[in-house]
Design a protein around this motif. Structure first.
Motif, PDB file in Angstrom:
ATOM      1  N   PHE A 120     -16.049  16.433 -13.428  1.00 10.67           N
ATOM      2  CA  PHE A 120     -17.333  16.417 -14.154  1.00 10.67           C
ATOM      3  C   PHE A 120     -17.363  15.179 -15.028  1.00 10.67           C
ATOM      4  O   PHE A 120     -16.571  15.058 -15.964  1.00 10.67           O
ATOM      5  CB  PHE A 120     -17.470  17.680 -15.012  1.00 10.67           C
ATOM      6  CG  PHE A 120     -18.763  17.770 -15.769  1.00 10.67           C
ATOM      7  CD1 PHE A 120     -19.930  18.177 -15.153  1.00 10.67           C
ATOM      8  CD2 PHE A 120     -18.812  17.436 -17.121  1.00 10.67           C
ATOM      9  CE1 PHE A 120     -21.121  18.256 -15.855  1.00 10.67           C
ATOM     10  CE2 PHE A 120     -19.987  17.511 -17.831  1.00 10.67           C
ATOM     11  CZ  PHE A 120     -21.150  17.928 -17.200  1.00 10.67           C
ATOM     12  N   ILE A 121     -18.248  14.236 -14.702  1.00 16.63           N
ATOM     13  CA  ILE A 121     -18.313  12.987 -15.465  1.00 16.63           C
ATOM     14  C   ILE A 121     -19.703  12.744 -16.052  1.00 16.63           C
ATOM     15  O   ILE A 121     -20.029  11.623 -16.430  1.00 16.63           O
ATOM     16  CB  ILE A 121     -17.894  11.785 -14.595  1.00 16.63           C
ATOM     17  CG1 ILE A 121     -18.760  11.715 -13.328  1.00 16.63           C
ATOM     18  CG2 ILE A 121     -16.418  11.867 -14.235  1.00 16.63           C
ATOM     19  CD1 ILE A 121     -18.504  10.469 -12.495  1.00 16.63           C
ATOM     20  N   ASN A 122     -20.507  13.800 -16.112  1.00 13.51           N
ATOM     21  CA  ASN A 122     -21.832  13.640 -16.742  1.00 13.51           C
ATOM     22  C   ASN A 122     -21.711  13.350 -18.233  1.00 13.51           C
ATOM     23  O   ASN A 122     -22.591  12.720 -18.823  1.00 13.51           O
ATOM     24  CB  ASN A 122     -22.664  14.908 -16.542  1.00 13.51           C
ATOM     25  CG  ASN A 122     -23.007  15.147 -15.082  1.00 13.51           C
ATOM     26  OD1 ASN A 122     -22.168  14.940 -14.219  1.00 13.51           O
ATOM     27  ND2 ASN A 122     -24.221  15.591 -14.798  1.00 13.51           N
ATOM     28  N   TYR A 123     -20.633  13.849 -18.838  1.00 12.82           N
ATOM     29  CA  TYR A 123     -20.368  13.610 -20.246  1.00 12.82           C
ATOM     30  C   TYR A 123     -18.944  13.056 -20.369  1.00 12.82           C
ATOM     31  O   TYR A 123     -18.114  13.264 -19.481  1.00 12.82           O
ATOM     32  CB  TYR A 123     -20.490  14.904 -21.057  1.00 12.82           C
ATOM     33  CG  TYR A 123     -21.898  15.422 -21.159  1.00 12.82           C
ATOM     34  CD1 TYR A 123     -22.753  14.996 -22.168  1.00 12.82           C
ATOM     35  CD2 TYR A 123     -22.383  16.341 -20.231  1.00 12.82           C
ATOM     36  CE1 TYR A 123     -24.051  15.464 -22.261  1.00 12.82           C
ATOM     37  CE2 TYR A 123     -23.688  16.825 -20.311  1.00 12.82           C
ATOM     38  CZ  TYR A 123     -24.515  16.374 -21.322  1.00 12.82           C
ATOM     39  OH  TYR A 123     -25.790  16.839 -21.413  1.00 12.82           O
ATOM     40  N   PRO A 124     -18.647  12.372 -21.484  1.00  9.74           N
ATOM     41  CA  PRO A 124     -17.275  11.888 -21.681  1.00  9.74           C
ATOM     42  C   PRO A 124     -16.264  13.035 -21.616  1.00  9.74           C
ATOM     43  O   PRO A 124     -16.539  14.154 -22.049  1.00  9.74           O
ATOM     44  CB  PRO A 124     -17.327  11.259 -23.089  1.00  9.74           C
ATOM     45  CG  PRO A 124     -18.756  10.892 -23.277  1.00  9.74           C
ATOM     46  CD  PRO A 124     -19.549  11.942 -22.573  1.00  9.74           C
ATOM     47  N   SER A 125     -15.100  12.751 -21.067  1.00 10.09           N
ATOM     48  CA  SER A 125     -14.118  13.801 -20.776  1.00 10.09           C
ATOM     49  C   SER A 125     -13.052  13.998 -21.856  1.00 10.09           C
ATOM     50  O   SER A 125     -12.167  14.848 -21.693  1.00 10.09           O
ATOM     51  CB  SER A 125     -13.416  13.491 -19.441  1.00 10.09           C
ATOM     52  OG  SER A 125     -14.344  13.418 -18.389  1.00 10.09           O
ATOM     53  N   PHE A 126     -13.123  13.221 -22.942  1.00  6.44           N
ATOM     54  CA  PHE A 126     -12.039  13.288 -23.921  1.00  6.44           C
ATOM     55  C   PHE A 126     -11.933  14.672 -24.556  1.00  6.44           C
ATOM     56  O   PHE A 126     -10.825  15.182 -24.761  1.00  6.44           O
ATOM     57  CB  PHE A 126     -12.233  12.219 -24.997  1.00  6.44           C
ATOM     58  CG  PHE A 126     -11.067  12.078 -25.926  1.00  6.44           C
ATOM     59  CD1 PHE A 126      -9.786  11.907 -25.431  1.00  6.44           C
ATOM     60  CD2 PHE A 126     -11.234  12.120 -27.301  1.00  6.44           C
ATOM     61  CE1 PHE A 126      -8.694  11.770 -26.280  1.00  6.44           C
ATOM     62  CE2 PHE A 126     -10.160  11.990 -28.160  1.00  6.44           C
ATOM     63  CZ  PHE A 126      -8.889  11.813 -27.647  1.00  6.44           C
ATOM     64  N   LEU A 127     -13.055  15.303 -24.870  1.00  7.07           N
ATOM     65  CA  LEU A 127     -12.998  16.649 -25.449  1.00  7.07           C
ATOM     66  C   LEU A 127     -12.462  17.645 -24.428  1.00  7.07           C
ATOM     67  O   LEU A 127     -11.714  18.565 -24.790  1.00  7.07           O
ATOM     68  CB  LEU A 127     -14.380  17.088 -25.937  1.00  7.07           C
ATOM     69  CG  LEU A 127     -14.459  18.486 -26.551  1.00  7.07           C
ATOM     70  CD1 LEU A 127     -13.502  18.619 -27.728  1.00  7.07           C
ATOM     71  CD2 LEU A 127     -15.879  18.824 -26.990  1.00  7.07           C
ATOM     72  N   CYS A 128     -12.815  17.454 -23.175  1.00  9.05           N
ATOM     73  CA  CYS A 128     -12.304  18.329 -22.120  1.00  9.05           C
ATOM     74  C   CYS A 128     -10.777  18.244 -22.053  1.00  9.05           C
ATOM     75  O   CYS A 128     -10.080  19.268 -22.046  1.00  9.05           O
ATOM     76  CB  CYS A 128     -12.928  17.933 -20.780  1.00  9.05           C
ATOM     77  SG  CYS A 128     -12.274  18.832 -19.367  1.00  9.05           S
TER      78      CYS A 128
END
Length: 218
Positions: A120-128
């Motif tokens: 999922f790359i619609n949003y930045p992944s750092f929080l994920c």
């Protein structure tokens, strides 16, 4: 009637009295206004003293010592507001904020060292990834740690970044030329900003993104 499991952010109507009982979160905010006003008043008084010190011959230690106390009080206030009620909706109703699961939690639970792609790359992944690391570490310490607590891990990360944003606002105000009063006011109002407090209770990217944008501008 309020939805069961979400008493913090939803109100409920009392049929017998015909009166609307405001949400607990709103009631806390209202009850918090007098001490918040006292905190700001105290900060202004201390800041006036600091302003006199700042414009007098150099006394760096005295200035920093007086600056630390009101700033620490503002940060503590902001932290308590952002961490109060992090369990809202859990464990029975984690679906009350669908963006948490859709954009962060399901992908945080899916990633691993063997399969690091969240898909999922619609949003930045750092929080994920941050949520996956914190949740994974806690699960290693306690194998009985349930998956629904990944929500709690993500929300705690948001609350931490929300608190750090208050500090960034203070330093940014100083860098832009604000005196001690102006910088403390900027930090104080950020600490009490309702939308920022609200979003700091949610495991979404908004608060973390705001922190990094502010840090980049600083």
């Amino acid at each position: 009637m309020a939805r069961e499991g979400w008493p913090i952010f939803s109100g409920q109507r009392v049929k017998a009295a015909g009166q609307f009982v405001p949400p607990a979160f709103l009631r806390l905010s209202i009850e918090f206004l007098p001490p918040s006003a006292s905190l700001i008043t105290l900060s202004l008084k201390v800041a006036e003293d600091m302003n006199r010190i700042e414009n007098s011959p150099p006394q760096p230690f005295a200035f920093r010592a007086r600056l630390f106390l009101p700033l620490a009080a503002i940060l503590l206030t902001g932290f308590l507001l952002r961490t109060w009620g992090l369990y809202w909706g859990l464990p029975k109703r984690p679906d009350l904020q669908p963006d948490e699961y859709r954009h962060i939690i399901q992908h945080a639970l899916a990633v691993s060292w063997a399969h690091p792609d969240p898909g999922f790359i619609n949003y930045p992944s750092f929080l994920c990834y941050s949520t996956a690391l914190v949740h994974g570490a806690l699960k290693r310490l306690d194998p009985a740690w349930p998956d629904w607590k990944a929500y709690l891990a993500g929300r705690a990360i948001s609350a931490t970044y929300g608190t750090l944003t208050i500090l960034i606002v203070f330093f940014m105000a100083r860098r832009l030329g604000a005196n001690a009063i102006g910088a403390l006011l900027a930090a104080g109002w950020t600490a009490l900003l309702p939308l920022h407090v609200w979003d700091s209770h949610v495991a979404t990217t908004d608060v973390m993104m705001t922190f990094w944008i502010m840090a980049a501008l600083w």
